[in-house]
Design a protein around this motif. Structure first.
Motif, short mmCIF file in Angstrom:
data_model
loop_
_atom_site.label_atom_id
_atom_site.label_comp_id
_atom_site.label_asym_id
_atom_site.label_seq_id
_atom_site.Cartn_x
_atom_site.Cartn_y
_atom_site.Cartn_z
N VAL A 274 0.85 -1.20 0.00
CA VAL A 274 0.00 0.00 0.00
C VAL A 274 0.89 1.25 0.00
N GLY A 275 1.90 1.24 0.87
CA GLY A 275 2.82 2.37 0.92
C GLY A 275 3.57 2.56 -0.38
N HIS A 276 4.02 1.45 -0.97
CA HIS A 276 4.73 1.54 -2.24
C HIS A 276 3.84 2.13 -3.33
N GLY A 277 2.56 1.76 -3.33
CA GLY A 277 1.64 2.30 -4.32
C GLY A 277 1.53 3.81 -4.23
N ILE A 278 1.49 4.33 -3.00
CA ILE A 278 1.43 5.78 -2.81
C ILE A 278 2.71 6.44 -3.32
N ILE A 279 3.85 5.87 -2.96
CA ILE A 279 5.14 6.48 -3.34
C ILE A 279 5.30 6.51 -4.85
N ILE A 280 5.21 5.35 -5.47
CA ILE A 280 5.50 5.28 -6.90
C ILE A 280 4.41 5.97 -7.72
N GLY A 281 3.18 5.99 -7.20
CA GLY A 281 2.12 6.68 -7.91
C GLY A 281 2.32 8.18 -7.99
N LEU A 282 3.06 8.73 -7.04
CA LEU A 282 3.30 10.18 -7.02
C LEU A 282 4.56 10.58 -7.77
N VAL A 283 5.41 9.64 -8.11
CA VAL A 283 6.71 9.97 -8.69
C VAL A 283 6.57 10.78 -9.98
N SER A 284 5.86 10.25 -10.97
CA SER A 284 5.76 10.95 -12.25
C SER A 284 5.01 12.28 -12.10
N ILE A 285 4.05 12.33 -11.16
CA ILE A 285 3.30 13.56 -10.94
C ILE A 285 4.20 14.65 -10.37
N MET A 286 5.05 14.29 -9.43
CA MET A 286 5.95 15.27 -8.81
C MET A 286 7.08 15.66 -9.76
N ILE A 287 7.51 14.75 -10.62
CA ILE A 287 8.48 15.13 -11.65
C ILE A 287 7.84 16.11 -12.61
N ALA A 288 6.58 15.87 -12.98
CA ALA A 288 5.87 16.81 -13.86
C ALA A 288 5.82 18.19 -13.22
N ASP A 289 5.65 18.23 -11.89
CA ASP A 289 5.65 19.52 -11.19
C ASP A 289 7.00 20.22 -11.31
N THR A 290 8.10 19.45 -11.20
CA THR A 290 9.42 20.07 -11.32
C THR A 290 9.69 20.52 -12.76
N ILE A 291 9.09 19.84 -13.74
CA ILE A 291 9.20 20.28 -15.13
C ILE A 291 8.48 21.61 -15.31
N ARG A 292 7.29 21.72 -14.75
CA ARG A 292 6.53 22.97 -14.82
C ARG A 292 7.24 24.08 -14.05
N TYR A 293 7.92 23.71 -12.97
CA TYR A 293 8.71 24.67 -12.21
C TYR A 293 9.85 25.21 -13.07
N GLY A 294 10.49 24.32 -13.83
CA GLY A 294 11.54 24.75 -14.75
C GLY A 294 10.99 25.65 -15.84
N THR A 295 9.79 25.33 -16.33
CA THR A 295 9.15 26.17 -17.35
C THR A 295 8.88 27.57 -16.80
N ALA A 296 8.50 27.64 -15.52
CA ALA A 296 8.26 28.94 -14.87
C ALA A 296 9.55 29.76 -14.80
N MET A 297 10.70 29.06 -14.84
CA MET A 297 11.99 29.76 -14.86
C MET A 297 12.45 30.07 -16.28
N GLY A 298 11.60 29.74 -17.27
CA GLY A 298 11.91 30.08 -18.65
C GLY A 298 12.59 29.00 -19.44
N ILE A 299 12.62 27.76 -18.92
CA ILE A 299 13.28 26.64 -19.61
C ILE A 299 12.33 25.45 -19.66
N GLN A 300 11.85 25.09 -20.85
CA GLN A 300 11.03 23.88 -21.00
C GLN A 300 11.94 22.75 -21.46
N ALA A 301 12.43 21.98 -20.50
CA ALA A 301 13.37 20.88 -20.79
C ALA A 301 12.82 19.60 -20.19
N GLU A 302 11.63 19.19 -20.64
CA GLU A 302 10.98 18.03 -20.04
C GLU A 302 11.77 16.74 -20.24
#
Length: 440
Positions: A332-360
């Motif tokens: 159950v814990g692993h499902g929560i962790i791994i389920g959030l990984v790609s979502i949180m990476i997407a957030d860091t990609i959008r954070y980079g875009t906010a800094m003017g760099i779209q490098a997904e």
């Protein structure tokens, strides 16, 4: 203001099935490849340990190369999407070749393992990394991105469980006692299904939100953004630790049941309890809305840790009810962790875009980097410890080896969960949310 949803269910399902496709092969590697190399193909554990670390070093480079290739791609299909079309077939071909067992000398067998496994690692990265890099281009709706990430992980986890539970029965069914033939026919079946699902993803997903003005920035500008993207660095380390833990546990499972409990036939039953990971994945949608993604992942780590403690008790008492309960809660814990990984990476990609760099591409490469390094080092640790303890395949093991199996299966993961928890505490989710809001 309620943000508009940009994807329909056929696209969401097709996006999720891309992870299912990759996991048909990936789960075979994480759970059974070490066993296949040592007990089926007859390679020395020490040689396999070296192979795993060499492969992971190569994969680190390959992840970065594929990330750069995505960021440099100009096509009518976008930056990430064409990789599903270009690399699906070679990925499946090398997956099958990895489980081919030519009757070579020991040196020849090892050379074959190097060529096929290294090739598979490259093509796996080429079809897996785009799953993460394409996510923030599918929608600008934060809640929709979370839903897409959950759908992806639901399908991915479902297939992981299917492979973990049914691989050995399929090997027995296809091989009729010949494990070499059984493994080859099983990966052949999984490969064909994988090929169809990857091509299906290419035809049904669409990159909508790419800013041409910042989508192909000079490399030095991308590197400058990476140094400032602290959330990306933190989540990268967490991903690595998660896969390190997963590799050590998964690859030791079959050894524990075969040599400690003397019930190899119970491996599919034990793996069936990992179905509980789907519960964790589904909980993300509600929990992330209530607590935020960081706190939700912390809850997942704590849940996995508690399950691991129960599992450890089961390991030393040999009580299957306790052992299986530990696997269930841990999953159950692993499902929560791994389920959030790609979502949180997407957030860091959008954070980079906010800094003017779209490098997904480069930012998403951290996912494959973590997977490859975690699996490689985890496999190396397991193989080296087995070798040092005097492991001999298909024989009764000495006391030191049996103790080492317990350490791998129970104690090392406990320490890694603690480390994962404290590193994630420094992740600043609010900074990302503020930057993305301003950027909109």
């Amino acid at each position: 203001m309620i943000e508009k949803w940009q994807t329909a269910w056929p696209e969401r399902i097709s996006y999720g099935l891309s992870d299912a496709a990759d996991n048909l092969v990936f789960q075979m590697l994480t759970t059974y490849l070490l066993f296949f190399y040592t007990d089926v193909y007859g390679l020395d554990p020490a040689a396999v340990a070296v192979l795993f670390i060499v492969a992971r070093i190569a994969d680190v480079v390959e992840s970065f190369i594929i990330g750069v290739m995505i960021d440099r791609t100009h096509s009518r299909w976008g930056k990430s999407r064409p990789f599903f079309l270009w690399f699906a077939l070679p990925y499946v071909v090398f997956a099958v070749l990895t489980f081919v067992t030519p009757d070579f000398s020991q040196t020849g067998k090892l050379a074959w393992a190097y060529v096929t496994y290294l090739g598979l690692g490259f093509f796996y990265t080429a079809v897996n990394l785009p799953i993460t890099s394409i996510l923030p281009t599918l929608s600008q709706n934060t809640h929709e991105l979370t839903l897409l990430g959950v759908i992806r992980q639901f399908f991915g986890s479902s297939v992981q469980i299917i492979v973990a539970v049914f691989t050995l029965p399929l090997v027995a069914f296809f091989g009729h006692g010949n494990q070499q033939e059984g493994f080859l026919l099983t990966i052949g079946l999984f490969g064909l299904i994988s090929l169809f699902l990857i091509i299906n993803t290419f035809f049904h997903v669409h990159e909508r939100f790419t800013n041409p003005e910042i989508a192909h920035q000079p490399f030095r500008h991308v590197m400058r953004m990476l140094r400032k993207n602290r959330p990306w660095m933190i989540i990268s380390v967490v991903i690595f630790l998660y896969w390190l833990t997963t590799a050590i546990k998964n690859q030791t499972t079959i050894y524990y049941f075969k040599y400690t409990l003397h019930h190899e036939d119970l491996v599919p039953l034990a793996n069936s309890f990992t179905l509980a990971a789907l519960i964790g994945v589904i909980l993300i949608i509600r929990a992330a809305g209530l607590f935020g993604k960081k706190r939700t992942m912390l809850i997942g780590i704590v849940t996995a840790f508690i399950g691991q403690i129960i599992l450890t008790i089961g390991v030393y008492t040999h009580l299957l009810a306790i052992l299986f309960a530990g696997i269930l809660i841990n999953s159950v814990g692993h499902g929560i962790i791994i389920g959030l990984v790609s979502i949180m990476i997407a957030d860091t990609i959008r954070y980079g875009t906010a800094m003017g760099i779209q490098a997904e591409g480069i930012l998403a490469s951290t996912d494959d980097f973590g997977v490859n390094m975690g699996l490689g080092i985890g496999g190396m640790i397991t193989a080296v410890l087995f070798h040092l303890s005097g492991y001999v395949s298909n024989h009764a093991q000495n006391t030191e080896t049996l103790s080492m199996i317990n350490v791998n299966y129970a104690w090392i993961p406990l320490g890694l969960y603690i480390l994962m928890f404290f590193i994630l505490l420094s992740y600043n989710e609010q900074r990302i949310n503020d930057a993305v809001t301003v950027e909109k």
